[in-house]
Design a protein around this motif. Structure first.
Motif, short mmCIF file in Angstrom:
data_model
loop_
_atom_site.label_atom_id
_atom_site.label_comp_id
_atom_site.label_asym_id
_atom_site.label_seq_id
_atom_site.Cartn_x
_atom_site.Cartn_y
_atom_site.Cartn_z
N ALA A 79 -0.53 22.14 7.59
CA ALA A 79 0.28 21.09 8.21
C ALA A 79 0.88 20.28 7.06
CB ALA A 79 -0.57 20.20 9.11
N MET A 80 2.16 20.51 6.77
CA MET A 80 2.75 19.89 5.59
C MET A 80 4.25 19.69 5.76
SD MET A 80 2.21 18.76 2.51
CE MET A 80 0.59 19.41 2.15
N SER A 132 0.84 -1.19 0.00
CA SER A 132 0.00 0.00 0.00
C SER A 132 0.88 1.24 0.00
CB SER A 132 -0.92 0.00 1.23
OG SER A 132 -0.13 0.01 2.40
N GLU A 133 0.25 2.37 -0.23
CA GLU A 133 0.97 3.64 -0.20
C GLU A 133 1.49 3.91 1.21
OE1 GLU A 133 1.50 5.88 -2.77
OE2 GLU A 133 0.74 4.28 -4.04
N PRO A 134 2.66 4.53 1.35
CA PRO A 134 3.15 4.84 2.69
C PRO A 134 2.26 5.89 3.35
CG PRO A 134 4.54 5.86 1.03
CD PRO A 134 3.56 4.98 0.30
N ARG A 183 -7.50 22.99 5.78
CA ARG A 183 -6.49 22.84 4.73
C ARG A 183 -7.18 22.51 3.41
NH1 ARG A 183 -3.13 18.09 6.32
NH2 ARG A 183 -5.16 17.34 6.98
N THR A 184 -6.59 22.94 2.31
CA THR A 184 -7.17 22.65 1.00
C THR A 184 -6.92 21.21 0.58
OG1 THR A 184 -5.18 23.51 -0.06
CG2 THR A 184 -7.05 25.02 0.17
N ALA A 185 -5.82 20.63 1.03
CA ALA A 185 -5.50 19.23 0.71
C ALA A 185 -5.36 18.46 2.02
CB ALA A 185 -4.21 19.16 -0.09
N GLN A 186 -5.78 17.22 2.03
CA GLN A 186 -5.80 16.45 3.27
C GLN A 186 -4.54 15.62 3.51
OE1 GLN A 186 -8.30 17.00 5.57
NE2 GLN A 186 -8.58 18.61 4.06
N PHE A 187 -3.55 15.68 2.62
CA PHE A 187 -2.32 14.94 2.87
C PHE A 187 -1.40 15.76 3.75
CE2 PHE A 187 -2.46 16.57 -1.49
CZ PHE A 187 -1.43 17.49 -1.48
N VAL A 189 5.84 13.58 -8.17
CA VAL A 189 5.44 14.10 -6.87
C VAL A 189 4.43 13.13 -6.26
CG1 VAL A 189 4.33 16.02 -5.68
CG2 VAL A 189 5.85 16.47 -7.61
N GLN A 190 4.68 12.74 -5.02
CA GLN A 190 3.81 11.77 -4.34
C GLN A 190 3.25 12.38 -3.06
OE1 GLN A 190 5.84 8.39 -2.70
NE2 GLN A 190 3.97 7.24 -2.42
N PRO A 191 1.92 12.53 -2.95
CA PRO A 191 1.34 12.97 -1.68
C PRO A 191 1.25 11.80 -0.70
CG PRO A 191 -0.37 12.69 -3.32
CD PRO A 191 0.93 12.41 -4.01
N ILE A 192 1.45 12.08 0.58
CA ILE A 192 1.38 11.05 1.62
C ILE A 192 0.39 11.52 2.69
CG2 ILE A 192 2.66 9.76 3.37
CD1 ILE A 192 5.13 10.07 1.64
N HIS A 193 -0.54 10.64 3.03
CA HIS A 193 -1.57 10.94 4.02
C HIS A 193 -1.14 10.42 5.39
CE1 HIS A 193 -4.66 12.23 1.13
NE2 HIS A 193 -4.04 11.40 0.32
#
Length: 189
Positions: free
Chosen positions: A109-110, A20-22, A51-55, A66-70
């Motif tokens: 938070a990023m 699975s994704e990290p 936040r606009t993005a949840q990752f 580019v990989q987003p991580i949640h």
């Protein structure tokens, strides 16, 4: 029929073991007061994730990869829980039915990660806003923090977790030690 059931079971088990994704485990350490400063004043706690993005992390390994991580758990719930434990240790009675409410807004938070085969740079940002509303008035204040780290090789999930957890813990310490917030809450709750 038995062969079909066996095939379905093997397929289901295979799907469960697929990589699975990290994800990052966010677990900040709230400040636990040695001496309570509040005398059981009741306060309700609420939170919003604006936040606009949840990752919580973005890994840029170049070449437009580019990989987003949640996070493994909901960041809003995690931060609300940490703040609740911190306020309880300070002597506040966290309850559902209080005239005074404290709202935690997550504005940013990023962890931004840029890495190559030989090195990585971690830039973490956190911005929280606390809104205390009582029948006597309203108090609004933003708390923020930034951190930068560099290291050899590519960044691991543990490196990203450490960067975000340390930053959140530092901002929780700022909230704990804020004389304006503490005075307002003690006088108005």
């Amino acid at each position: 029929m038995k062969k079909l059931l066996l095939a379905a079971s093997v397929l289901a088990l295979t799907a469960c073991s697929a990589p699975s994704e990290p994800q990052l485990t966010i677990s900040p350490e709230p400040v636990i007061a040695a001496q309570p400063v509040a005398n059981g004043q009741p306060v309700s706690i609420d939170s919003r994730d604006l936040r606009t993005a949840q990752f919580v992390a973005v890994v840029d390994s170049g070449r437009q990869n580019v990989q987003p991580i949640h996070a493994t758990q909901n960041l809003r719930v995690t931060l609300e829980d940490a703040l609740t434990r911190q306020l309880s240790a300070q002597g506040y009675r966290v309850t559902e039915d209080s005239e005074g409410t404290l709202r935690l807004d997550i504005l940013e938070a990023m962890v931004n990660v840029k890495h190559s085969v030989m090195s990585h740079d971690l830039n973490s940002k956190l911005q929280l806003q606390l809104v205390v509303e009582t029948p006597k008035g309203k108090f609004v204040k933003r708390y923020s923090g930034k951190s930068e780290r560099s290291g050899a090789m590519s960044a691991s999930v543990e490196d990203m977790e450490l960067a975000m957890n340390n930053l959140i813990t530092a901002v929780l310490k700022d909230i704990y030690a804020d004389p304006e917030l503490n005075t307002y809450m003690q006088e108005n709750l």
